[in-house]
Design a protein around this motif. Structure first.
Motif, PDB file in Angstrom:
ATOM      1  N   GLY A 124       0.818  -1.209   0.000  1.00 36.29           N
ATOM      2  CA  GLY A 124       0.000   0.000   0.000  1.00 36.29           C
ATOM      3  C   GLY A 124       0.846   1.250   0.000  1.00 36.29           C
ATOM      4  N   ASP A 125       1.917   1.264   0.821  1.00 31.17           N
ATOM      5  CA  ASP A 125       2.820   2.419   0.844  1.00 31.17           C
ATOM      6  C   ASP A 125       3.524   2.586  -0.500  1.00 31.17           C
ATOM      7  N   GLY A 126       3.935   1.454  -1.103  1.00 31.47           N
ATOM      8  CA  GLY A 126       4.602   1.540  -2.404  1.00 31.47           C
ATOM      9  C   GLY A 126       3.685   2.057  -3.485  1.00 31.47           C
ATOM     10  N   LEU A 127       2.413   1.598  -3.481  1.00 27.76           N
ATOM     11  CA  LEU A 127       1.471   2.077  -4.490  1.00 27.76           C
ATOM     12  C   LEU A 127       1.146   3.552  -4.293  1.00 27.76           C
ATOM     13  N   VAL A 128       0.983   3.985  -3.042  1.00 22.86           N
ATOM     14  CA  VAL A 128       0.723   5.393  -2.774  1.00 22.86           C
ATOM     15  C   VAL A 128       1.869   6.266  -3.289  1.00 22.86           C
ATOM     16  N   SER A 129       3.087   5.746  -3.237  1.00 22.09           N
ATOM     17  CA  SER A 129       4.252   6.506  -3.712  1.00 22.09           C
ATOM     18  C   SER A 129       4.414   6.394  -5.219  1.00 22.09           C
ATOM     19  N   GLN A 130       4.145   5.203  -5.792  1.00 18.30           N
ATOM     20  CA  GLN A 130       4.397   4.991  -7.204  1.00 18.30           C
ATOM     21  C   GLN A 130       3.373   5.677  -8.094  1.00 18.30           C
ATOM     22  N   VAL A 131       2.124   5.799  -7.638  1.00 18.15           N
ATOM     23  CA  VAL A 131       1.121   6.478  -8.472  1.00 18.15           C
ATOM     24  C   VAL A 131       1.503   7.937  -8.722  1.00 18.15           C
ATOM     25  N   PRO A 132       1.839   8.756  -7.704  1.00 20.26           N
ATOM     26  CA  PRO A 132       2.309  10.122  -7.997  1.00 20.26           C
ATOM     27  C   PRO A 132       3.612  10.137  -8.795  1.00 20.26           C
ATOM     28  N   ALA A 133       4.508   9.177  -8.479  1.00 20.50           N
ATOM     29  CA  ALA A 133       5.765   9.127  -9.231  1.00 20.50           C
ATOM     30  C   ALA A 133       5.503   8.848 -10.702  1.00 20.50           C
ATOM     31  N   LEU A 134       4.550   7.957 -10.986  1.00 22.12           N
ATOM     32  CA  LEU A 134       4.207   7.648 -12.374  1.00 22.12           C
ATOM     33  C   LEU A 134       3.594   8.861 -13.072  1.00 22.12           C
ATOM     34  N   LEU A 135       2.759   9.623 -12.351  1.00 27.51           N
ATOM     35  CA  LEU A 135       2.178  10.841 -12.932  1.00 27.51           C
ATOM     36  C   LEU A 135       3.252  11.865 -13.277  1.00 27.51           C
ATOM     37  N   LEU A 136       4.204  12.075 -12.350  1.00 23.98           N
ATOM     38  CA  LEU A 136       5.277  13.044 -12.607  1.00 23.98           C
ATOM     39  C   LEU A 136       6.204  12.571 -13.707  1.00 23.98           C
ATOM     40  N   SER A 137       6.486  11.270 -13.766  1.00 19.14           N
ATOM     41  CA  SER A 137       7.327  10.742 -14.851  1.00 19.14           C
ATOM     42  C   SER A 137       6.644  10.953 -16.201  1.00 19.14           C
ATOM     43  N   THR A 138       5.330  10.732 -16.251  1.00 18.16           N
ATOM     44  CA  THR A 138       4.586  10.976 -17.489  1.00 18.16           C
ATOM     45  C   THR A 138       4.625  12.454 -17.867  1.00 18.16           C
ATOM     46  N   ALA A 139       4.463  13.339 -16.885  1.00 18.72           N
ATOM     47  CA  ALA A 139       4.553  14.781 -17.157  1.00 18.72           C
ATOM     48  C   ALA A 139       5.937  15.149 -17.686  1.00 18.72           C
ATOM     49  N   THR A 140       6.973  14.530 -17.103  1.00 14.10           N
ATOM     50  CA  THR A 140       8.333  14.789 -17.586  1.00 14.10           C
ATOM     51  C   THR A 140       8.485  14.359 -19.037  1.00 14.10           C
ATOM     52  N   GLY A 141       7.980  13.167 -19.364  1.00 15.37           N
ATOM     53  CA  GLY A 141       8.065  12.698 -20.745  1.00 15.37           C
ATOM     54  C   GLY A 141       7.311  13.592 -21.709  1.00 15.37           C
ATOM     55  N   ILE A 142       6.131  14.078 -21.288  1.00 18.63           N
ATOM     56  CA  ILE A 142       5.353  14.966 -22.158  1.00 18.63           C
ATOM     57  C   ILE A 142       6.090  16.275 -22.398  1.00 18.63           C
ATOM     58  N   ILE A 143       6.678  16.829 -21.332  1.00 20.44           N
ATOM     59  CA  ILE A 143       7.370  18.120 -21.461  1.00 20.44           C
ATOM     60  C   ILE A 143       8.553  18.014 -22.412  1.00 20.44           C
ATOM     61  N   VAL A 144       9.406  17.005 -22.249  1.00 23.45           N
ATOM     62  CA  VAL A 144      10.638  16.924 -23.049  1.00 23.45           C
ATOM     63  C   VAL A 144      10.371  16.459 -24.469  1.00 23.45           C
TER      64      VAL A 144
END
Length: 677
Positions: free
Chosen positions: A227-247
């Motif tokens: 549960g702790d890993g999923l709570v952390s990975q979901v925001p991390a996945l969103l930010l990684s996607t935003a990074t990919g979109i920006i670059v």
């Protein structure tokens, strides 16, 4: 500092405090929801940004959110290992999201981590690195382009500063993104390490400190860790996607949603093909029509709606274009466009349309290109674009040539015939329609295809109609080349010399002569068909003699003398004497005495009776040379050459007049006749 600055600093300080001080579960739940909200907001902003540099604060946001997420990981790990609980949010992700199954949760967490680490983060890191390298490599070229536009007057100082600032911001942004992607990569690795610590540490602490059995300890701490890993990975996945979109975003006028809608749905017919393919999958595979028909129907309906929406857009676009054209015609400013005059125009009747129509085999446009190249080589000038158009007011086979809106020549050709010019001995077997060759005014015949071979065997010069037109157009350009050379063209020629001889141009212009004075000299040379291709030599001469005289006629004579080798090669045949008509002593004295000096320059003042006697004597000598098949050429002393040329030009503009200084010393001169008064 403003209120916003204090809030940001307080938030960063709170993150540092979270790494050290234990946090109660209710506050942890609140901050975890804040973390997910921030990540989702950043993703949506990245999707709606037109230009990546507009989101220049993104690298800093990426760093702060990464630290914030790691601080939450530390706090949640402390609570999990200390109290075997970490709040409602983590418990919900551990039980509700994965159904309370630790194995399923572990697999889901592992998949999300691999997607984030191996796919999105690694790709974004590589794209950011390449973009940063290209942005830095392109900076010098972009700066030079801005300087060039500024020097040319295309942009103002303010616009230049804004463009330089934008280039600097782009390079700094991509450089920062190259480093910021390392935060995302490190965060993914830290998430995996923290997950493993939570499981192993929780298993040991549960059995040793909390007196749990192995099964109970494994189940409890695995669910909390997942549960702790999923709570952390979901925001991390969103930010990684935003990074990919920006670059990966290229500069465009719209955001990501607009671009996707315009580009992905720009071809509705392709959606029909996709719908048919999905439908065939249901027919020929075990998938079944029950599952493929709805999808195929949705795609076909979407294609139908898109096509219907595009038809009104096309009609409205055409209507708007027509309305804009009508508004332009009604506007007072539209009259200004009618004042434009083309330097050269070639108009023809409808019967000669096949000459210019490439679909009918016409090559007139290609011939015009070759004419411009030929004139550049022979005359040293860049001929303006030749406007070619049909004119229904002309006879079907007629054409006219205009210089600056005024007709200077015309002709008439027959497309299904050939022009045959006699070698001097007529052949009765060569029959055709009598005419006059338009370029040189020679008698000729229009002959058919059957008579063509017979005329060639009889020594006739036979040319096709396109060659007749091209030759006539070339001769007209040579004859009126001095009128086509304006100040703008002169400046372009001088700028071309400036690239190889900057010292010469800087010395001459504008200290010694203006561009207008140089233009006058070049026009006088072209008027007598003297090529100005050797422009550096001409400018050298003007720089030498310009400080002593401002008389462009006299400067032209100096320029002609500096081009003596060129003039000699143009008129003299190597190994043969140059046959000329010389001006007698009485004629030279009569012209020298008739020269009047004024403040505006010198001019020839000679009475009409003397002029007529000169023309009669000159005509006799010219006819004598023409009868012997020789090109007439007048030779005189340098002092009166330009005045004799002014006199001869009125009646015989095609007869060249040279001075002794314009011929090389090794040329043998043979006088055929003498013009005296």
């Amino acid at each position: 500092m403003g209120r916003r600055d204090l809030v940001v600093m307080g938030f960063v300080i709170a993150i540092v405090v979270m790494l050290v001080i234990p946090m109660p579960n209710p506050l942890l739940d609140f901050l975890l929801i804040i973390n997910i909200s921030i990540s989702l907001t950043v993703l949506l902003v990245a999707m709606n940004t037109n230009d990546p540099s507009q989101f220049s604060v993104f690298p800093s946001i990426l760093l702060i959110t990464t630290i914030f997420r790691l601080a939450l990981n530390v706090s949640s790990t402390r609570n999990i290992l200390s109290h075997a609980e970490a709040g409602k949010v983590i418990e919900a992700f551990g039980s509700f999201v994965i159904g309370g199954n630790a194995v399923v949760g572990f697999v889901v967490f592992l998949i999300l981590t691999l997607i984030n680490f191996m796919v999105i983060t690694k790709g974004s890191e590589r794209v950011a690195e390449v973009a940063a390298r290209f942005a830095l490599d392109a900076m010098p070229g972009k700066q030079m382009a801005i300087d060039a536009d500024l020097n040319a007057g295309a942009i103002s100082d303010t616009e230049a500063q804004q463009r330089r600032k934008k280039i600097s911001q782009e390079s700094e942004f991509y450089g920062a993104m190259d480093g910021a992607t390392k935060f995302v990569k490190g965060d993914a690795i830290a998430g995996i390490v923290i997950f493993i610590i939570n499981i192993i540490g929780g298993l040991i602490i549960g059995m040793v400190i909390h007196n749990m059995g192995f099964s109970e300890s494994a189940t409890t701490f695995t669910l909390l860790s997942v549960g702790d890993g999923l709570v952390s990975q979901v925001p991390a996945l969103l930010l990684s996607t935003a990074t990919g979109i920006i670059v990966t975003r290229a500069a465009s006028d719209g955001n990501m949603g607009d671009d996707l809608a315009k580009q992905m749905l720009a071809y509705p017919r392709l959606l029909y093909i996709v719908a048919a393919t999905v439908l065939l999958m249901g027919v020929f595979t075990p998938i079944g029509l029950l599952r493929t028909v709805p999808v195929a129907g949705m795609l076909a309906f979407l294609a139908f709606r898109l096509q219907r929406n595009m038809e009104p857009d096309t009609a409205s676009l055409e209507a708007s274009v027509e309305e804009a054209e009508m508004d332009e015609v009604r506007s007072p400013e539209s009259v200004v466009s009618l004042l434009h005059i083309d330097p050269i125009e070639f108009e023809f009747g409808y019967g000669l349309i096949p000459l210019a129509d490439t679909n009918q085999g016409g090559d007139l446009l290609d011939r015009v290109i070759m004419i411009r190249r030929q004139c550049a080589i022979e005359l040293g000038v860049v001929v303006p674009v030749i406007r070619i158009r049909d004119n229904i007011q002309l006879r079907p086979n007629e054409y006219v040539i205009k210089i600056k809106g005024n007709q200077v020549a015309h002709g008439e050709i027959m497309l299904d015939h050939y022009l045959a010019m006699s070698p001097g001995i007529e052949d009765d077997s060569v029959v055709g329609i009598e005419t006059v060759e338009p370029a040189f005014g020679l008698p000729a015949l229009w002959v058919t295809e059957e008579v063509k071979e017979r005329a060639e065997m009889a020594g006739y010069t036979v040319v096709d109609p396109p060659s007749v037109v091209a030759t006539h157009l070339t001769e007209i350009i040579k004859r009126y080349g001095h009128e086509l050379l304006n100040r703008q063209e002169t400046k372009a020629l001088i700028d071309n010399v400036r690239e190889t001889s900057p010292a010469l141009v800087e010395e001459l212009i504008p200290n010694v002569m203006s561009i207008g004075d140089v233009q006058k000299v070049l026009q006088k040379l072209l008027r007598e068909k003297i090529s100005i291709r050797n422009l550096p030599t001409i400018l050298e001469t003007l720089a030498d003699y310009g400080p002593y005289t401002k008389d462009t006629d006299l400067l032209t004579e100096y320029a002609r003398q500096s081009l003596s080798r060129q003039i000699t090669l143009h008129y003299a045949v190597p190994g043969e004497p140059l046959r000329v008509i010389t001006a007698g002593p009485t004629l030279e004295k009569k012209i020298a005495d008739a020269v009047q000096q004024t403040e505006q320059g010198a001019y020839l003042a000679i009475d009409p009776e003397t002029s007529q006697r000169i023309f009669n004597s000159l005509s006799e000598q010219v006819n004598h040379m023409l009868q012997t098949g020789q090109q007439p050429l007048i030779l005189t002393s340098p002092a009166i050459r330009m005045y004799l040329r002014q006199l001869v030009e009125r009646m015989m503009p095609e007869i060249p007049v040279l001075s002794y200084n314009e011929l090389e010393p090794d040329v043998e001169i043979q006088s055929i006749g003498v013009v005296s008064v």
